[in-house]
Design a protein around this motif. Structure first.
Motif, PDB file in Angstrom:
ATOM      1  N   GLY A  56       0.067   7.583   1.691  1.00 19.23           N
ATOM      2  CA  GLY A  56       0.922   8.550   1.011  1.00 19.23           C
ATOM      3  C   GLY A  56       1.978   9.041   1.973  1.00 19.23           C
ATOM      4  O   GLY A  56       2.030   8.638   3.134  1.00 19.23           O
ATOM      5  N   ALA A  57       2.795   9.915   1.489  1.00 16.20           N
ATOM      6  CA  ALA A  57       3.880  10.452   2.306  1.00 16.20           C
ATOM      7  C   ALA A  57       3.331  11.096   3.572  1.00 16.20           C
ATOM      8  O   ALA A  57       2.249  11.665   3.583  1.00 16.20           O
ATOM      9  N   PHE A  58       4.113  10.988   4.630  1.00 15.58           N
ATOM     10  CA  PHE A  58       3.748  11.504   5.947  1.00 15.58           C
ATOM     11  C   PHE A  58       4.728  12.619   6.295  1.00 15.58           C
ATOM     12  O   PHE A  58       5.934  12.400   6.294  1.00 15.58           O
ATOM     13  N   GLY A 114      -0.785  15.240   8.952  1.00 10.85           N
ATOM     14  CA  GLY A 114       0.150  15.733   7.955  1.00 10.85           C
ATOM     15  C   GLY A 114       0.542  14.701   6.921  1.00 10.85           C
ATOM     16  O   GLY A 114       1.725  14.545   6.620  1.00 10.85           O
ATOM     17  N   ASP A 115      -0.428  13.993   6.383  1.00 14.16           N
ATOM     18  CA  ASP A 115      -0.139  13.008   5.342  1.00 14.16           C
ATOM     19  C   ASP A 115      -0.871  13.393   4.052  1.00 14.16           C
ATOM     20  O   ASP A 115      -1.797  14.198   4.072  1.00 14.16           O
ATOM     21  N   VAL A 116      -0.431  12.827   2.948  1.00 19.53           N
ATOM     22  CA  VAL A 116      -0.985  13.198   1.643  1.00 19.53           C
ATOM     23  C   VAL A 116      -2.493  12.941   1.546  1.00 19.53           C
ATOM     24  O   VAL A 116      -3.227  13.807   1.053  1.00 19.53           O
ATOM     25  N   PRO A 117      -3.018  11.790   1.999  1.00 13.65           N
ATOM     26  CA  PRO A 117      -4.480  11.625   1.921  1.00 13.65           C
ATOM     27  C   PRO A 117      -5.239  12.721   2.678  1.00 13.65           C
ATOM     28  O   PRO A 117      -6.287  13.176   2.227  1.00 13.65           O
ATOM     29  N   SER A 118      -4.693  13.170   3.800  1.00 15.64           N
ATOM     30  CA  SER A 118      -5.333  14.257   4.555  1.00 15.64           C
ATOM     31  C   SER A 118      -5.254  15.572   3.801  1.00 15.64           C
ATOM     32  O   SER A 118      -6.200  16.364   3.820  1.00 15.64           O
ATOM     33  N   PHE A 119      -4.117  15.815   3.134  1.00 12.77           N
ATOM     34  CA  PHE A 119      -4.011  17.022   2.318  1.00 12.77           C
ATOM     35  C   PHE A 119      -5.084  17.020   1.237  1.00 12.77           C
ATOM     36  O   PHE A 119      -5.709  18.041   0.962  1.00 12.77           O
TER      37      PHE A 119
END
Length: 181
Positions: A56-58, A114-119
């Motif tokens: 996902g977005a970073f 700071g990427d979408v999967p981490s969010f």
């Protein structure tokens, strides 16, 4: 991303089942514990598979300052788990040290990922821990702190936390995630 989200849902459902449907859970007896454990385990497996496969977005990455803060939060998180299990001084002052440890762990990981999967993963578990505290406090509004523990337990909790943090760090290095730089 589907596996990651499904894993989070199973994790939350397995933990919250007792709070959301107490009558049904009580009616299941010890079999309910086994079922909850299986659901939670399936959730963990799906979260790991989903996180490793997701992209996902970073938005941001590691920075020396955030890595240092991350490591301090992680050490605090591990200590909070130890304090909960050993009923140390922190467990006498804080009603939910283990869930507090989950929050510290999630925040630590969000600082450096700071990427979408981490969010989704770490943010989802952070939200779950907040909801879980609310559910527990609503179901059991009265809380009695545990009896004072001997000072040696506090020392053991601190030493064990440092050892466990070192092991976690080594595992992260083995998986290709350098913890200290």
């Amino acid at each position: 991303m589907t596996y990651l989200i499904l894993g989070l849902v199973l994790w939350a459902a397995g933990h919250m089942f007792k709070r959301i449907a107490p009558g049904m859970r009580a009616g299941m007896g010890n079999a309910g514990k086994g079922l909850a454990a299986l659901v939670i385990l399936a959730g963990v497996v799906l979260m790991v598979i989903g996180y490793r496969a997701a992209d996902g977005a970073f938005f941001w990455g590691r920075h020396p300052a955030t890595v240092g803060i991350n490591n301090l939060l992680m050490l605090l998180s591990v200590y909070m788990f130890a304090a909960a299990g050993m009923k140390t001084g922190l467990a006498r002052k804080m009603r939910h040290p283990m869930l507090g440890g989950v929050r510290a762990w999630a925040l630590a990981h969000l600082l450096v990922n700071g990427d979408v999967p981490s969010f989704v993963l770490f943010g989802g578990l952070l939200i779950w821990s907040l909801v879980e505290v609310k559910l527990i406090n609503s179901a059991e509004p009265e809380w009695t702190p545990p009896a004072p523990a001997p000072k040696r337990k506090e020392i053991i909790a601190v030493v064990a936390s440092v050892v466990v943090f070192a092991v976690i760090s080594l595992v992260h290095y083995q998986l290709g995630y350098p913890v200290f730089g």
